[in-house]
Design an enzyme around this catalytic site. Structure first.
Site, short mmCIF file in Angstrom:
data_model
loop_
_atom_site.label_atom_id
_atom_site.label_comp_id
_atom_site.label_asym_id
_atom_site.label_seq_id
_atom_site.Cartn_x
_atom_site.Cartn_y
_atom_site.Cartn_z
N ASP A 111 56.06 76.85 -32.89
CA ASP A 111 57.50 76.54 -32.93
C ASP A 111 57.70 75.19 -33.61
OD1 ASP A 111 60.19 75.97 -32.43
OD2 ASP A 111 60.14 77.00 -30.50
N ASP A 147 55.10 78.24 -41.84
CA ASP A 147 56.01 78.46 -42.98
C ASP A 147 56.96 77.28 -43.14
OD1 ASP A 147 57.25 79.27 -40.47
OD2 ASP A 147 58.96 79.85 -41.70
#
Length: 203
Positions: A111, A147
């Protein structure tokens, strides 16, 4: 006709959150140990464990629903070298994993906590290389994927600032094994950013 009995759960119930786990309680055979922190639904780890019966694997995940998916996949495949542990990843490294026992740590798409005021919750920050160095066996490697380009730079900054680690390449055989997140991202044209850092030996 009666259904065959379900294999025992691969989810390891922690006997204590104050003592380090005894690895022989998880695995009948002592083998090199790899750990995925934040294993999600377990698609990557179950397949990786299936390909490498000569290694043991622990998936660490806070959410029980995701860990149960890892359990189902591992049981269907009959993986005796795979276990899941339900706990926060940083707590697992700092307090539960026996010191210097992991040959690899896999941290894929953690996260990013994009809001600046929440970034203190990120798993990988300036202190993380210290936890990793305490957890890894000599020559152990941390494999990273994300990402999020800003988080990626912060990850690299944290490890590059540590004299305990040196940058290495991700093996092609590992890089080609994608997580579910990664498959979805690639289908949408989103690039995976990868890095790997090996625990440096004495000079």
């Amino acid at each position: 006709m009666m259904e065959p009995p379900r294999p025992p759960s691969l989810i390891y119930e922690l006997p204590s959150i104050l003592e380090r786990i005894a690895l022989p309680d998880l695995f009948a055979i002592a083998q090199p140990l790899e750990i995925e922190l934040g294993c999600g639904d377990g698609s990557f780890l179950a397949e990786y464990a299936r390909r490498h019966p000569e290694r043991n694997f622990i998936g660490v995940e806070r959410l029980l629903g995701r860990l149960r998916k890892l359990d189902r996949k591992g049981c269907r495949a009959g993986l005796a070298n795979l276990r899941g542990v339900r706990v926060e990843s940083s707590y697992f490294l700092e307090y539960l994993l026996p010191l210097r026992t992991a040959s690899s740590l896999h941290i894929y798409f953690p996260d990013p906590w994009p809001k600046r005021k929440h970034r203190r919750h990120r798993l990988i920050g300036p202190h993380f290389p210290v936890l990793a160095s305490q957890s890894l066996a000599p020559g152990g490697i941390v494999y990273l994927r994300t990402d999020d380009s800003e988080y990626f730079e912060n990850m690299r900054d944290a490890f590059n600032a540590s004299t305990a680690f040196r940058s290495v390449s991700t093996p092609a055989s590992l890089g080609e094994l994608l997580t579910d997140f990664e498959q979805d991202f690639q289908a949408r044209g989103i690039q995976t950013l990868r890095a790997a850092y090996q625990l440096a030996g004495p000079e």
